[in-house]
Motif scaffolding. Structure first.
Motif, PDB file in Angstrom:
ATOM      1  N   HIS A  54      -8.430  -4.716  -0.345  1.00  0.00           N
ATOM      2  CA  HIS A  54      -9.228  -3.633  -0.909  1.00  0.00           C
ATOM      3  C   HIS A  54     -10.695  -4.042  -0.922  1.00  0.00           C
ATOM      4  O   HIS A  54     -11.034  -5.226  -0.865  1.00  0.00           O
ATOM      5  CB  HIS A  54      -8.756  -3.304  -2.331  1.00  0.00           C
ATOM      6  CG  HIS A  54      -7.305  -3.013  -2.434  1.00  0.00           C
ATOM      7  ND1 HIS A  54      -6.726  -1.895  -1.876  1.00  0.00           N
ATOM      8  CD2 HIS A  54      -6.290  -3.713  -3.028  1.00  0.00           C
ATOM      9  CE1 HIS A  54      -5.423  -1.903  -2.115  1.00  0.00           C
ATOM     10  NE2 HIS A  54      -5.131  -2.997  -2.806  1.00  0.00           N
ATOM     11  N   LYS A 105      -8.290  -5.807  -7.057  1.00  0.00           N
ATOM     12  CA  LYS A 105      -6.853  -6.069  -7.092  1.00  0.00           C
ATOM     13  C   LYS A 105      -6.020  -4.846  -6.732  1.00  0.00           C
ATOM     14  O   LYS A 105      -4.836  -4.973  -6.407  1.00  0.00           O
ATOM     15  CB  LYS A 105      -6.451  -6.576  -8.478  1.00  0.00           C
ATOM     16  CG  LYS A 105      -6.887  -8.009  -8.756  1.00  0.00           C
ATOM     17  CD  LYS A 105      -6.284  -8.518 -10.041  1.00  0.00           C
ATOM     18  CE  LYS A 105      -6.538 -10.012 -10.195  1.00  0.00           C
ATOM     19  NZ  LYS A 105      -5.904 -10.549 -11.435  1.00  0.00           N
ATOM     20  N   ALA A 106      -6.605  -3.663  -6.840  1.00  0.00           N
ATOM     21  CA  ALA A 106      -5.905  -2.425  -6.494  1.00  0.00           C
ATOM     22  C   ALA A 106      -6.929  -1.414  -5.995  1.00  0.00           C
ATOM     23  O   ALA A 106      -8.142  -1.569  -6.193  1.00  0.00           O
ATOM     24  CB  ALA A 106      -5.152  -1.880  -7.698  1.00  0.00           C
ATOM     25  N   LYS A 107      -6.428  -0.385  -5.366  1.00  0.00           N
ATOM     26  CA  LYS A 107      -7.304   0.651  -4.833  1.00  0.00           C
ATOM     27  C   LYS A 107      -7.774   1.548  -5.972  1.00  0.00           C
ATOM     28  O   LYS A 107      -7.041   1.820  -6.917  1.00  0.00           O
ATOM     29  CB  LYS A 107      -6.545   1.471  -3.791  1.00  0.00           C
ATOM     30  CG  LYS A 107      -7.396   2.479  -3.041  1.00  0.00           C
ATOM     31  CD  LYS A 107      -6.571   3.192  -1.980  1.00  0.00           C
ATOM     32  CE  LYS A 107      -7.438   4.203  -1.225  1.00  0.00           C
ATOM     33  NZ  LYS A 107      -6.653   4.898  -0.173  1.00  0.00           N
ATOM     34  N   THR A 120      -8.262  -9.885  -0.973  1.00  0.00           N
ATOM     35  CA  THR A 120      -7.349  -8.746  -1.044  1.00  0.00           C
ATOM     36  C   THR A 120      -7.608  -7.849   0.172  1.00  0.00           C
ATOM     37  O   THR A 120      -8.515  -8.104   0.969  1.00  0.00           O
ATOM     38  CB  THR A 120      -7.571  -7.917  -2.325  1.00  0.00           C
ATOM     39  OG1 THR A 120      -8.822  -7.219  -2.225  1.00  0.00           O
ATOM     40  CG2 THR A 120      -7.566  -8.789  -3.565  1.00  0.00           C
ATOM     41  N   CYS A 162     -10.217  -7.551 -12.587  1.00  0.00           N
ATOM     42  CA  CYS A 162     -10.365  -6.519 -11.559  1.00  0.00           C
ATOM     43  C   CYS A 162     -10.414  -7.102 -10.140  1.00  0.00           C
ATOM     44  O   CYS A 162      -9.974  -6.453  -9.194  1.00  0.00           O
ATOM     45  CB  CYS A 162     -11.629  -5.708 -11.807  1.00  0.00           C
ATOM     46  SG  CYS A 162     -11.618  -4.769 -13.355  1.00  0.00           S
ATOM     47  N   GLU A 180      -9.746 -10.229  -7.218  1.00  0.00           N
ATOM     48  CA  GLU A 180      -8.948 -11.389  -6.797  1.00  0.00           C
ATOM     49  C   GLU A 180      -9.841 -12.231  -5.889  1.00  0.00           C
ATOM     50  O   GLU A 180     -10.046 -11.902  -4.715  1.00  0.00           O
ATOM     51  CB  GLU A 180      -7.689 -10.948  -6.054  1.00  0.00           C
ATOM     52  CG  GLU A 180      -6.912 -12.072  -5.388  1.00  0.00           C
ATOM     53  CD  GLU A 180      -6.638 -13.241  -6.312  1.00  0.00           C
ATOM     54  OE1 GLU A 180      -7.139 -14.348  -6.030  1.00  0.00           O
ATOM     55  OE2 GLU A 180      -5.937 -13.036  -7.314  1.00  0.00           O
ATOM     56  N   PHE A 195      -6.755   3.806  -8.990  1.00  0.00           N
ATOM     57  CA  PHE A 195      -5.588   3.251  -9.674  1.00  0.00           C
ATOM     58  C   PHE A 195      -5.935   1.990 -10.469  1.00  0.00           C
ATOM     59  O   PHE A 195      -5.323   1.710 -11.496  1.00  0.00           O
ATOM     60  CB  PHE A 195      -4.480   2.965  -8.658  1.00  0.00           C
ATOM     61  CG  PHE A 195      -4.107   4.174  -7.848  1.00  0.00           C
ATOM     62  CD1 PHE A 195      -3.550   5.285  -8.450  1.00  0.00           C
ATOM     63  CD2 PHE A 195      -4.354   4.215  -6.485  1.00  0.00           C
ATOM     64  CE1 PHE A 195      -3.219   6.413  -7.713  1.00  0.00           C
ATOM     65  CE2 PHE A 195      -4.033   5.326  -5.742  1.00  0.00           C
ATOM     66  CZ  PHE A 195      -3.465   6.442  -6.356  1.00  0.00           C
ATOM     67  N   LEU A 196      -6.916   1.239 -10.010  1.00  0.00           N
ATOM     68  CA  LEU A 196      -7.320   0.049 -10.750  1.00  0.00           C
ATOM     69  C   LEU A 196      -7.874   0.432 -12.121  1.00  0.00           C
ATOM     70  O   LEU A 196      -7.520  -0.174 -13.138  1.00  0.00           O
ATOM     71  CB  LEU A 196      -8.370  -0.725  -9.949  1.00  0.00           C
ATOM     72  CG  LEU A 196      -8.942  -1.970 -10.634  1.00  0.00           C
ATOM     73  CD1 LEU A 196      -7.864  -3.028 -10.813  1.00  0.00           C
ATOM     74  CD2 LEU A 196     -10.110  -2.544  -9.839  1.00  0.00           C
ATOM     75  N   ARG A 215      -5.374   1.555 -14.831  1.00  0.00           N
ATOM     76  CA  ARG A 215      -4.552   0.556 -15.512  1.00  0.00           C
ATOM     77  C   ARG A 215      -4.968   0.411 -16.973  1.00  0.00           C
ATOM     78  O   ARG A 215      -4.149   0.020 -17.815  1.00  0.00           O
ATOM     79  CB  ARG A 215      -4.691  -0.800 -14.803  1.00  0.00           C
ATOM     80  CG  ARG A 215      -4.034  -0.863 -13.434  1.00  0.00           C
ATOM     81  CD  ARG A 215      -4.238  -2.237 -12.805  1.00  0.00           C
ATOM     82  NE  ARG A 215      -3.531  -2.360 -11.545  1.00  0.00           N
ATOM     83  CZ  ARG A 215      -3.504  -3.478 -10.804  1.00  0.00           C
ATOM     84  NH1 ARG A 215      -4.164  -4.553 -11.225  1.00  0.00           N
ATOM     85  NH2 ARG A 215      -2.835  -3.509  -9.674  1.00  0.00           N
TER      86      ARG A 215
END
Length: 305
Positions: free
Chosen positions: A244, A249-251, A242, A236, A238, A254-255, A258
């Motif tokens: 965020h 790793k993503a907003k 990042t 989850c 990085e 959306f994380l 996954r």
């Protein structure tokens, strides 16, 4: 009788030279003579300083030039460069002494590993940096330590790492990152550049165990565990940075989507006629599932509390 007499004469003729040769070797190859001959081949640091004054002066300020180093070796420069007697007698002929610049990467590292074969250096052979043809001297300077901490490194640790790892350097300029640029954390706090038995040169049994060294509150144990947390924090996050929050790793959401099916919480936005939908704002899963790293509440199966 005649044959026996001739045999004894022949044996005597052969044995005498052999005995003389053996006695000569014993007399002239005694330990004292061998030591004296070996000592004559060494010139001493004073001879080195006559030509390499600045280099020897800088060397004496390093850990190798300190008094305690003599307990390991009393040959100073010649510990690595070999006996310099012939080099001095030849007027500085570079072919008469071991030049580190002329050695291969493997030979350079082998020179250092004669002493530095334990601790953090024990996994160097076969490590990621060794496999890429790097030698100790690519990062360390035996004669002069230029970094703030006198560890014989050629530059500040982060600058040294970033000279090769440009992508990681760029990540630390993102909004959310570990304070590497601020000088509060160093690369070696997480990685061992000399080699490890774990992936990515992580200086711990796993990535998660390394994270727990600072983030102990995420360790648990929890009654309800979030499996990705137990498995690998980098699923989850990085750690290098990042754009965020919390180095995710993503907003969100959306994380989370996954892994989690969106059957109960549809992931698609409503059309423009339904702009008051809660899926247009406050859409982070952690708004409700706050204890995402794990919960100890009897009813905390979904990490709500």
């Amino acid at each position: 009788m005649e044959f026996k007499s001739r045999f004894n004469q022949l044996a005597f003729t052969i044995l005498i030279p052999v005995v003389i040769l053996i006695l000569s070797l014993i007399l002239f190859s005694s330990p004292e003579r061998a030591i004296a001959q070996q000592e004559a081949e060494y010139a001493g640091i004073e001879q080195c300083e006559m030509c390499h004054e600045e280099m020897v002066k800088a060397f004496k300020d390093t850990i190798h030039g300190k008094k305690g180093f003599e307990l390991r070796s009393d040959k100073a420069c010649e510990t690595c460069h070999g006996p310099a007697g012939a080099h001095v007698e030849a007027g500085g002929d570079k072919t008469k002494i071991k030049s580190v610049a002329a050695l291969t990467s493997e030979e350079k590292s082998d020179m250092c590993l004669q002493c530095h074969e334990r601790g953090r250096k024990m996994f160097w052979l076969g490590s990621a940096h060794d496999a890429r043809g790097l030698a100790c001297q690519n990062c360390h300077s035996v004669h002069n330590a230029k970094a703030e901490k006198a560890q014989l490194v050629k530059a500040k640790e982060t600058e040294l790492c970033f000279s090769c790892h440009k992508q990681k350097e760029s990540q630390f300029y993102r909004a959310s990152h570990h304070p590497i640029r601020e000088g509060r954390v160093n690369c070696s706090d997480c990685h061992n550049p000399h080699g490890t038995q774990t992936a990515k040169l992580i200086d711990a049994d796993s990535i998660t165990e390394k994270c727990y060294e600072c983030h102990a509150e995420k360790r648990g144990p929890f009654i309800w565990e979030h499996v990705p947390v137990r498995e690998d924090c980098s699923l989850c996050h990085e750690p290098h940075g990042t754009n965020h929050l919390k180095m995710l790793k993503a907003k969100l959401p959306f994380l989370c989507q996954r892994c989690h099916s969106d059957t109960r919480h549809p992931g698609t936005l409503y059309d423009q006629t339904q702009i008051l939908s809660n899926r247009l704002f406050n859409r982070s899963c952690t708004n409700c599932h706050a204890l995402i790293h794990g919960s100890n509440h009897p009813s905390g199966k979904t990490f709500l509390r």
